[in-house]
Design a protein around this motif. Sequence first.
Motif, PDB file in Angstrom:
ATOM      1  N   ASP A  20     -37.320  30.361 -16.040  1.00  0.00           N
ATOM      2  CA  ASP A  20     -37.712  28.678 -16.190  1.00  0.00           C
ATOM      3  C   ASP A  20     -37.152  28.189 -15.547  1.00  0.00           C
ATOM      4  N   ILE A  21     -38.481  27.479 -14.678  1.00  0.00           N
ATOM      5  CA  ILE A  21     -37.861  27.096 -12.907  1.00  0.00           C
ATOM      6  C   ILE A  21     -38.016  25.136 -13.291  1.00  0.00           C
ATOM      7  N   ARG A  22     -37.037  24.283 -13.237  1.00  0.00           N
ATOM      8  CA  ARG A  22     -37.285  23.372 -13.106  1.00  0.00           C
ATOM      9  C   ARG A  22     -36.385  22.541 -11.749  1.00  0.00           C
ATOM     10  N   THR A  23     -37.167  21.185 -11.989  1.00  0.00           N
ATOM     11  CA  THR A  23     -36.865  20.532 -11.049  1.00  0.00           C
ATOM     12  C   THR A  23     -35.019  20.226 -10.863  1.00  0.00           C
ATOM     13  N   GLY A  24     -34.090  20.012 -10.132  1.00  0.00           N
ATOM     14  CA  GLY A  24     -32.985  20.106 -10.693  1.00  0.00           C
ATOM     15  C   GLY A  24     -32.140  22.004  -9.934  1.00  0.00           C
ATOM     16  N   ASP A  25     -32.734  22.642 -10.749  1.00  0.00           N
ATOM     17  CA  ASP A  25     -32.330  23.646 -10.447  1.00  0.00           C
ATOM     18  C   ASP A  25     -31.879  24.739  -8.649  1.00  0.00           C
ATOM     19  N   VAL A  26     -30.631  25.133  -9.020  1.00  0.00           N
ATOM     20  CA  VAL A  26     -30.445  25.807  -7.479  1.00  0.00           C
ATOM     21  C   VAL A  26     -30.409  26.781  -7.732  1.00  0.00           C
ATOM     22  N   VAL A  27     -32.007  27.923  -6.933  1.00  0.00           N
ATOM     23  CA  VAL A  27     -32.514  28.978  -7.302  1.00  0.00           C
ATOM     24  C   VAL A  27     -31.795  30.050  -5.524  1.00  0.00           C
ATOM     25  N   MET A  48     -37.370  21.114  -5.281  1.00  0.00           N
ATOM     26  CA  MET A  48     -37.084  19.100  -5.514  1.00  0.00           C
ATOM     27  C   MET A  48     -39.002  19.069  -5.785  1.00  0.00           C
ATOM     28  N   SER A  49     -39.480  20.235  -6.451  1.00  0.00           N
ATOM     29  CA  SER A  49     -40.355  20.271  -7.359  1.00  0.00           C
ATOM     30  C   SER A  49     -41.583  20.832  -7.221  1.00  0.00           C
ATOM     31  N   LYS A  50     -42.509  21.381  -8.532  1.00  0.00           N
ATOM     32  CA  LYS A  50     -43.114  22.176  -8.814  1.00  0.00           C
ATOM     33  C   LYS A  50     -44.120  22.158  -9.461  1.00  0.00           C
ATOM     34  N   VAL A  86     -31.721  31.319 -10.932  1.00  0.00           N
ATOM     35  CA  VAL A  86     -31.149  30.432 -11.175  1.00  0.00           C
ATOM     36  C   VAL A  86     -29.669  30.265 -11.184  1.00  0.00           C
ATOM     37  N   VAL A  87     -29.525  29.816 -10.100  1.00  0.00           N
ATOM     38  CA  VAL A  87     -27.829  29.916  -9.992  1.00  0.00           C
ATOM     39  C   VAL A  87     -27.425  28.160 -11.135  1.00  0.00           C
ATOM     40  N   ALA A  88     -27.677  27.597 -10.872  1.00  0.00           N
ATOM     41  CA  ALA A  88     -27.005  26.517 -11.652  1.00  0.00           C
ATOM     42  C   ALA A  88     -28.683  24.972 -11.478  1.00  0.00           C
ATOM     43  N   HIS A  89     -28.306  24.292 -12.634  1.00  0.00           N
ATOM     44  CA  HIS A  89     -29.139  22.887 -13.035  1.00  0.00           C
ATOM     45  C   HIS A  89     -27.919  21.944 -13.388  1.00  0.00           C
ATOM     46  N   ARG A  90     -29.242  21.553 -12.661  1.00  0.00           N
ATOM     47  CA  ARG A  90     -28.789  19.372 -12.020  1.00  0.00           C
ATOM     48  C   ARG A  90     -29.287  18.721 -12.691  1.00  0.00           C
ATOM     49  N   ALA A  95     -39.463  14.187 -11.541  1.00  0.00           N
ATOM     50  CA  ALA A  95     -39.990  14.992 -11.785  1.00  0.00           C
ATOM     51  C   ALA A  95     -40.254  15.896 -10.119  1.00  0.00           C
ATOM     52  N   ARG A  96     -40.073  14.746 -10.126  1.00  0.00           N
ATOM     53  CA  ARG A  96     -39.744  15.035  -7.961  1.00  0.00           C
ATOM     54  C   ARG A  96     -38.625  13.973  -7.452  1.00  0.00           C
ATOM     55  N   LEU A  97     -38.181  15.389  -6.716  1.00  0.00           N
ATOM     56  CA  LEU A  97     -36.372  14.621  -6.077  1.00  0.00           C
ATOM     57  C   LEU A  97     -37.243  14.340  -4.217  1.00  0.00           C
ATOM     58  N   TYR A  98     -37.950  13.457  -3.910  1.00  0.00           N
ATOM     59  CA  TYR A  98     -38.491  13.077  -2.359  1.00  0.00           C
ATOM     60  C   TYR A  98     -37.570  12.331  -1.853  1.00  0.00           C
ATOM     61  N   TYR A  99     -36.301  11.693  -2.614  1.00  0.00           N
ATOM     62  CA  TYR A  99     -35.390  10.587  -2.411  1.00  0.00           C
ATOM     63  C   TYR A  99     -34.634  11.828  -2.034  1.00  0.00           C
ATOM     64  N   LEU A 100     -34.509  12.314  -2.101  1.00  0.00           N
ATOM     65  CA  LEU A 100     -33.360  13.537  -0.913  1.00  0.00           C
ATOM     66  C   LEU A 100     -33.775  14.104   0.303  1.00  0.00           C
TER      67      LEU A 100
END
Length: 111
Positions: A20-27, A48-50, A86-90, A95-100
Amino acid sequence: MGILNKRAVEAAMAERPTPDIRTGDVVEIKLEVPENRRRVSIYKGIVMSKQNAGIHTTIRIRRIIAGIGVEIVFPVYSPNIKEIKVVAHRKVRRARLYYLRDKLPRFSTFK
């Protein structure tokens, strides 16, 4: 078409289970690169997005390489992807981390 799409996703999941991959996961993605011989390269980054589109579901991964931000879009059910871990979850609030893209590189870096 929906039935065919669902069957294709089930067949891909039977071949290689996808977490289960979500936005913010370090994969960490093990990708088979078709060069002279099939070598496996590891790509680690933050999701960043799915885009959910059945068998065409994609995730956008961002990481910093030599001080420059790089984004790559991976199809989740591609046969070239051997493993997704999935290594970690932030904790994120979007829902979209385009601001990064506009933030300092340290926000896209991870250990």
